[in-house]
Write an enzyme that holds these catalytic residues in place. Structure first.
Site, PDB file in Angstrom:
ATOM      1  N   HIS A 129      -1.983   1.444  -4.901  1.00 22.47           N
ATOM      2  CA  HIS A 129      -1.997   0.542  -4.450  1.00 22.47           C
ATOM      3  C   HIS A 129      -1.679   0.383  -2.792  1.00 22.47           C
ATOM      4  O   HIS A 129      -0.325   0.510  -3.151  1.00 22.47           O
ATOM      5  CB  HIS A 129      -2.270  -0.292  -5.275  1.00 22.47           C
ATOM      6  CG  HIS A 129      -0.323  -0.834  -5.820  1.00 22.47           C
ATOM      7  ND1 HIS A 129       0.093  -2.029  -5.241  1.00 22.47           N
ATOM      8  CD2 HIS A 129       0.084  -0.286  -6.787  1.00 22.47           C
ATOM      9  CE1 HIS A 129       1.996  -1.496  -6.119  1.00 22.47           C
ATOM     10  NE2 HIS A 129       1.211  -0.682  -7.031  1.00 22.47           N
ATOM     11  N   ASP A 186      -1.747  -2.837  -1.955  1.00 22.59           N
ATOM     12  CA  ASP A 186      -1.295  -4.376  -1.669  1.00 22.59           C
ATOM     13  C   ASP A 186      -0.084  -4.687  -2.511  1.00 22.59           C
ATOM     14  O   ASP A 186       0.542  -3.762  -2.761  1.00 22.59           O
ATOM     15  CB  ASP A 186      -1.794  -5.389  -2.216  1.00 22.59           C
ATOM     16  CG  ASP A 186      -2.103  -4.867  -3.927  1.00 22.59           C
ATOM     17  OD1 ASP A 186      -2.329  -3.608  -4.166  1.00 22.59           O
ATOM     18  OD2 ASP A 186      -1.914  -5.448  -5.120  1.00 22.59           O
ATOM     19  N   ASP A 221       7.336  -0.290  -3.742  1.00 21.08           N
ATOM     20  CA  ASP A 221       6.032  -0.521  -5.106  1.00 21.08           C
ATOM     21  C   ASP A 221       5.398  -0.947  -4.176  1.00 21.08           C
ATOM     22  O   ASP A 221       4.840  -1.699  -4.227  1.00 21.08           O
ATOM     23  CB  ASP A 221       6.873  -1.159  -6.132  1.00 21.08           C
ATOM     24  CG  ASP A 221       5.592  -1.737  -7.310  1.00 21.08           C
ATOM     25  OD1 ASP A 221       4.460  -0.598  -7.446  1.00 21.08           O
ATOM     26  OD2 ASP A 221       5.337  -2.768  -7.578  1.00 21.08           O
ATOM     27  N   GLU A 228      -3.813  -4.786  -7.607  1.00 25.82           N
ATOM     28  CA  GLU A 228      -2.716  -4.008  -8.722  1.00 25.82           C
ATOM     29  C   GLU A 228      -1.993  -5.529  -8.588  1.00 25.82           C
ATOM     30  O   GLU A 228      -1.330  -5.470  -9.707  1.00 25.82           O
ATOM     31  CB  GLU A 228      -2.328  -2.266  -8.177  1.00 25.82           C
ATOM     32  CG  GLU A 228      -1.597  -1.809  -9.240  1.00 25.82           C
ATOM     33  CD  GLU A 228      -0.398  -2.114 -10.289  1.00 25.82           C
ATOM     34  OE1 GLU A 228      -0.315  -1.977 -11.114  1.00 25.82           O
ATOM     35  OE2 GLU A 228      -0.097  -3.033  -9.244  1.00 25.82           O
ATOM     36  N   GLU A 229      -1.572  -5.883  -7.838  1.00 23.62           N
ATOM     37  CA  GLU A 229       0.056  -7.058  -8.604  1.00 23.62           C
ATOM     38  C   GLU A 229      -0.881  -8.475  -8.609  1.00 23.62           C
ATOM     39  O   GLU A 229       0.158  -9.033  -8.857  1.00 23.62           O
ATOM     40  CB  GLU A 229       0.747  -6.746  -7.064  1.00 23.62           C
ATOM     41  CG  GLU A 229       1.245  -5.444  -6.236  1.00 23.62           C
ATOM     42  CD  GLU A 229       2.334  -5.262  -7.717  1.00 23.62           C
ATOM     43  OE1 GLU A 229       2.533  -5.635  -8.758  1.00 23.62           O
ATOM     44  OE2 GLU A 229       3.403  -4.305  -7.219  1.00 23.62           O
ATOM     45  N   GLU A 249       3.482   5.073  -9.270  1.00 30.99           N
ATOM     46  CA  GLU A 249       4.880   4.011  -9.517  1.00 30.99           C
ATOM     47  C   GLU A 249       5.884   4.292  -9.765  1.00 30.99           C
ATOM     48  O   GLU A 249       6.058   5.486  -9.779  1.00 30.99           O
ATOM     49  CB  GLU A 249       4.079   3.266 -11.173  1.00 30.99           C
ATOM     50  CG  GLU A 249       2.973   2.402 -11.262  1.00 30.99           C
ATOM     51  CD  GLU A 249       2.535   1.833 -10.598  1.00 30.99           C
ATOM     52  OE1 GLU A 249       3.643   0.175 -10.129  1.00 30.99           O
ATOM     53  OE2 GLU A 249       1.627   1.177 -10.213  1.00 30.99           O
ATOM     54  N   HIS A 295      10.122  -5.906  -6.477  1.00 33.98           N
ATOM     55  CA  HIS A 295       9.484  -7.334  -6.857  1.00 33.98           C
ATOM     56  C   HIS A 295      10.887  -7.676  -6.913  1.00 33.98           C
ATOM     57  O   HIS A 295      10.729  -9.751  -6.098  1.00 33.98           O
ATOM     58  CB  HIS A 295       9.294  -8.100  -7.671  1.00 33.98           C
ATOM     59  CG  HIS A 295       7.547  -7.211  -8.466  1.00 33.98           C
ATOM     60  ND1 HIS A 295       6.828  -7.081  -8.978  1.00 33.98           N
ATOM     61  CD2 HIS A 295       6.941  -5.574  -8.046  1.00 33.98           C
ATOM     62  CE1 HIS A 295       6.105  -6.479  -9.114  1.00 33.98           C
ATOM     63  NE2 HIS A 295       5.596  -5.517  -8.852  1.00 33.98           N
TER      64      HIS A 295
END
Length: 377
Positions: free
Chosen positions: A66, A68, A99, A133-134, A162, A348
């Site tokens: 992903h 995003d 990520d 995805e997020e 991931e 994150h």
């Protein structure tokens, strides 16, 4: 100079907070088309997706990921701007560094190098990339998988990029994930004055014995690949904020992370039995976010583990811990699927980063895995 690091920095520069892509996919597509990939763009709503494939024969190897990223949080808490990739003390900082923009860059350069060395490789190569995805993840990977499934396209081997590594690059590979089932329970009582409990029904008191039983229940024993199913409360809400009012209802949010030893339906049934046993008046709403899946040791895990050992010297541990990913959608059409990427310690978080020294080795591991599965003898 590092081609993978350079591409990772270009991707990080793009402020692709979910569901925006902000040109990340265009960068990747340009590089992939240059080495013979045919690209299908699949935009749904505000979400950009693409499916790129090189070759028509089997087996089909797919990289999935992903573009995003999650929101940055307070900008003044970052040591450098989150969308200005910065190298300090051997670390590449930026939102999405771990990520998963380092993985995306490594996908691309691994494919470039593999195709240059093996232009007539066996089977086919593919990439499945989304910008959803997020976030809510309803217009992203699942839509691409639906389209592929509708035309009978299946994947033999898939690596989702991931960030799975924990202490060093390559120490952990996710070969499965638990299922996720959430519930919103509303227990009804009768609101009243706290000095006259005989004229009211306190839903907190009514719910407490059932809550204790739910928390104490052993749902299953797990198996060789999965820990036992867990049930956790995330939120409890009741009351008006006043100290002299018995509330009229109590709301509970909870989540199961479940192994294949239980099903969503069996868990629901057991919850209903407990609530009914305690004579509660209630409403219960469910959301199934993903079914559990497992890829037993086989050709993909063997090739990836060998590549990790060769490049980084790590002995990869197969694990099913952690949260859900888009692997839950892809597994519907993928025979063997794992997740593997860089160290996840800062994902994150403020000042998200990856080890610069891990970026090229990550690409090398992906390339070696391709060689183990698709290179002609």
């Amino acid at each position: 100079m590092s081609a993978t690091l350079d591409l990772a920095r270009e991707l990080i520069r793009r402020d692709s907070v979910t569901p925006r892509d902000e040109g990340c996919q265009a960068l990747m597509i340009e590089r992939l088309e240059a080495i013979g990939f045919k690209v299908e763009k699949m935009r749904h709503g505000d979400v950009d997706n693409f499916w790129a494939r090189r070759g028509d024969a089997g087996p089909l190897f797919c990289f999935a990921g992903h573009t995003d990223v999650v929101p940055t949080g307070p900008l003044d808490k970052w040591d450098s701007p989150p969308f200005e990739p910065t190298v300090r003390n051997g670390l590449l900082y930026g939102r999405g560094a771990a990520d998963m923009k380092a993985s995306l860059a490594a996908f691309v350069t691994a494919c470039e190098r593999f195709v240059a060395e093996h232009p007539d490789h066996k089977g086919s190569l593919a990439l499945l990339i989304t910008s959803d995805e997020e976030g809510v993840a309803v217009d992203g990977t699942v839509k691409v998988v639906d389209a592929l499934e509708a035309r009978g396209e299946t994947i033999d081997y898939c690596i989702v990029g991931e960030p799975t590594s924990e202490q060093r690059l390559g120490d952990t590979v996710k070969n499965g994930r638990r299922g996720s089932l959430s519930g919103r329970l509303v227990v009804h009582g009768i609101q009243g004055h706290i000095a006259y409990p005989q004229l009211a029904k306190n839903p907190i008191h009514l719910m407490a014995p059932a809550l204790a039983e739910l928390a104490a229940t052993r749902w299953d024993e797990g198996n060789a690949f999965f820990p036992p199913t867990s049930w956790q409360v995330s939120n409890i809400q009741a009351g008006t904020g006043a100290t002299n009012v018995i509330p009229g209802h109590c709301e509970l949010l909870f989540n199961f992370r479940f192994s294949p030893e239980s099903t969503a339906e069996s868990l629901k049934e057991r919850v209903y039995q407990i609530l009914d046993k305690h004579g509660l008046g209630y409403e219960l709403h469910w959301q199934l976010s993903g079914q559990p899946f497992i890829t037993p040791p086989g050709a993909l895990t063997d090739a990836l583990s060998a590549a990790i050992a060769e490049v980084s010297g790590a002995k990869a541990e197969l694990s099913t811990t952690g949260g859900t990913s888009d692997g839950r959608f892809i597994k519907r059409i993928a025979r063997e699927l794992v997740e593997f990427g860089p160290i996840n310690a800062t994902i994150h978080k403020l000042n998200e980063c990856v080890e610069v020294a891990d970026v090229e080795p990550l690409a090398a591991i992906y390339r070696r895995t391709l060689e183990g599965l698709l290179a002609k003898a």
